[in-house]
Design an enzyme around this catalytic site. Structure first.
Site, PDB file in Angstrom:
ATOM      1  N   GLU A  46       0.835  -1.200   0.000  1.00 48.65           N
ATOM      2  CA  GLU A  46       0.000   0.000   0.000  1.00 48.65           C
ATOM      3  C   GLU A  46       0.875   1.258   0.000  1.00 48.65           C
ATOM      4  O   GLU A  46       1.810   1.380   0.792  1.00 48.65           O
ATOM      5  CB  GLU A  46      -0.880  -0.050   1.245  1.00 48.65           C
ATOM      6  CG  GLU A  46      -1.797   1.119   1.471  1.00 48.65           C
ATOM      7  CD  GLU A  46      -2.601   0.977   2.760  1.00 48.65           C
ATOM      8  OE1 GLU A  46      -3.582   1.715   2.916  1.00 48.65           O
ATOM      9  OE2 GLU A  46      -2.245   0.136   3.617  1.00 48.65           O
ATOM     10  N   LYS A 117      -9.109   2.283  -2.172  1.00 50.04           N
ATOM     11  CA  LYS A 117      -9.393   1.625  -0.899  1.00 50.04           C
ATOM     12  C   LYS A 117     -10.810   1.966  -0.449  1.00 50.04           C
ATOM     13  O   LYS A 117     -11.231   3.125  -0.516  1.00 50.04           O
ATOM     14  CB  LYS A 117      -8.370   2.071   0.134  1.00 50.04           C
ATOM     15  CG  LYS A 117      -8.403   1.337   1.471  1.00 50.04           C
ATOM     16  CD  LYS A 117      -7.235   1.791   2.321  1.00 50.04           C
ATOM     17  CE  LYS A 117      -7.139   1.046   3.643  1.00 50.04           C
ATOM     18  NZ  LYS A 117      -5.938   1.458   4.411  1.00 50.04           N
ATOM     19  N   TYR A 123      -8.786   4.976  13.601  1.00 44.39           N
ATOM     20  CA  TYR A 123      -8.846   4.586  15.008  1.00 44.39           C
ATOM     21  C   TYR A 123      -7.448   4.174  15.437  1.00 44.39           C
ATOM     22  O   TYR A 123      -6.581   3.890  14.599  1.00 44.39           O
ATOM     23  CB  TYR A 123      -9.821   3.430  15.211  1.00 44.39           C
ATOM     24  CG  TYR A 123      -9.436   2.173  14.446  1.00 44.39           C
ATOM     25  CD1 TYR A 123      -8.601   1.208  15.017  1.00 44.39           C
ATOM     26  CD2 TYR A 123      -9.893   1.948  13.155  1.00 44.39           C
ATOM     27  CE1 TYR A 123      -8.235   0.069  14.318  1.00 44.39           C
ATOM     28  CE2 TYR A 123      -9.532   0.814  12.453  1.00 44.39           C
ATOM     29  CZ  TYR A 123      -8.709  -0.131  13.040  1.00 44.39           C
ATOM     30  OH  TYR A 123      -8.340  -1.250  12.343  1.00 44.39           O
ATOM     31  N   CYS A 172      -5.428  -3.376   2.404  1.00 41.59           N
ATOM     32  CA  CYS A 172      -5.202  -3.395   3.846  1.00 41.59           C
ATOM     33  C   CYS A 172      -6.483  -3.531   4.674  1.00 41.59           C
ATOM     34  O   CYS A 172      -7.023  -4.605   4.794  1.00 41.59           O
ATOM     35  CB  CYS A 172      -4.402  -2.160   4.261  1.00 41.59           C
ATOM     36  SG  CYS A 172      -3.577  -2.362   5.875  1.00 41.59           S
ATOM     37  N   SER A 199       0.448  -2.720   7.230  1.00 42.47           N
ATOM     38  CA  SER A 199      -0.033  -3.134   8.546  1.00 42.47           C
ATOM     39  C   SER A 199       1.121  -3.110   9.534  1.00 42.47           C
ATOM     40  O   SER A 199       2.100  -3.836   9.380  1.00 42.47           O
ATOM     41  CB  SER A 199      -0.637  -4.550   8.453  1.00 42.47           C
ATOM     42  OG  SER A 199      -1.105  -4.982   9.707  1.00 42.47           O
TER      43      SER A 199
END
Length: 319
Positions: A46, A117, A123, A172, A199
């Protein structure tokens, strides 16, 4: 390829955050290395053209223009490679003045499609909504490197020379969602899902990520290639390990972590099609798509690869 096997790979280049020129050089080298090993489909991480951890630099035209120039160089210097590659970069959409976190699907100097995406995390340690819009339901075109490209998350690409090889893309966080896009892509015909990921590592996350990848390949009766961002992204308060994986129908075929480079395996798309015929709980689409017709809201495009023998490195059970 003649017997249903396709050599695929996840790759993690040695990038520098916001150094698009350096990243292009590394990506080109990794693509050429993959092609030399006989890889026919390659997934890269990504936003690997710019780096995932650029922060508010994503809002700057200097970075976005640099990413486009870098992609142009990649297209030019890999135009002779007989390999489909998915790589990540930010893409501006002039119609809504938004920025999208995209996978560019490239081959022979051309961009086949742009996949934005869908699920944008905001978060914990993730702040992507600050820069990127969700590509959910997006169906438009974007001008990139002198080409006008269809941009939508609802796309699969079928290999004309090997029709059982059908490629779908998610990015992702899409895999972490309640209903990952790859479920609908598999139902519409995708036998190979590529995930371009960045990630980061926290305690226990690698095991969970591995279960997600293998589980999704099992539920979708598909192969799943997961390409993760590596150590070059570890420039602020996050650590990235380049956890690359190749899974098929619930089985992990190859895995690599904390080592940049390629993770290579052969997938058996003919076996996946056989399993889909055999297992009656795999729900097929209601209508067969023709050309670019929509099936389950998903558009089908095409690409071509030269047929070649695929030397196997994976074990094959005699039973």
């Amino acid at each position: 390829m003649r017997d249903g096997f396709v050599k695929v790979a996840a790759g993690t280049p040695k990038i520098r955050v916001a150094d698009c020129h350096h990243n292009a050089v590394q990506i080109i080298a990794l693509m050429k290395e993959a092609a030399a090993q006989g890889v026919k489909v390659l997934a890269l991480p990504e936003l690997c053209v710019t780096g995932y951890t650029c922060g508010d630099l994503f809002l700057q035209p200097t970075l976005l223009d640099g990413a486009e120039r870098a992609l142009g160089r990649i297209l030019e210097e890999t135009a002779e490679l007989d390999m489909l590659t998915a790589l990540g970069l930010p893409v501006r959409n002039p119609w809504d003045n938004k920025l999208y976190n995209c996978a560019a699907i490239i081959q022979n100097g051309q961009i086949h499609r742009l996949i934005p995406k869908t699920h944008i995390p905001n978060y914990g340690e993730f702040y992507e909504v600050r820069w990127f819009a969700s590509g959910k339901d997006l169906d438009t075109t974007a001008d990139l490197c002198g080409q006008n490209i269809h941009m939508s998350p609802n796309i699969i690409l079928e290999c004309e020379t090997m029709p059982n090889l059908v490629v779908g893309i998610e990015i992702c966080e899409d895999l972490w969602a309640t209903e990952p896009p790859s479920g609908a892509l598999a139902r519409a015909g995708a036998t190979l899902i590529l995930n371009l990921s960045a990630s980061d590592e926290v305690a226990g996350k690698a095991d969970y990520r591995r279960r997600l990848v293998t589980g999704q390949s099992g539920r979708g009766l598909c192969a799943y290639v997961y390409a993760d961002a590596g150590e070059g992204e570890s420039s602020t308060d996050l650590v990235f390990a380049g956890h690359d994986m190749v899974a098929e129908s619930g089985v992990l075929l190859a895995e690599n972590c904390f080592e940049p480079g390629l993770t290579v395996a052969e997938i058996d798309v003919d076996r996946l099609i056989y399993d889909r015929r055999r297992i009656n709980t795999f729900t097929p689409p209601e209508h067969t798509p023709i050309d670019d017709a929509h099936c389950l809201g998903i558009c089908r495009g095409f690409f071509s690869l030269e047929a070649a023998e695929t030397p196997l490195t994976r074990p094959i059970s005699p039973t």
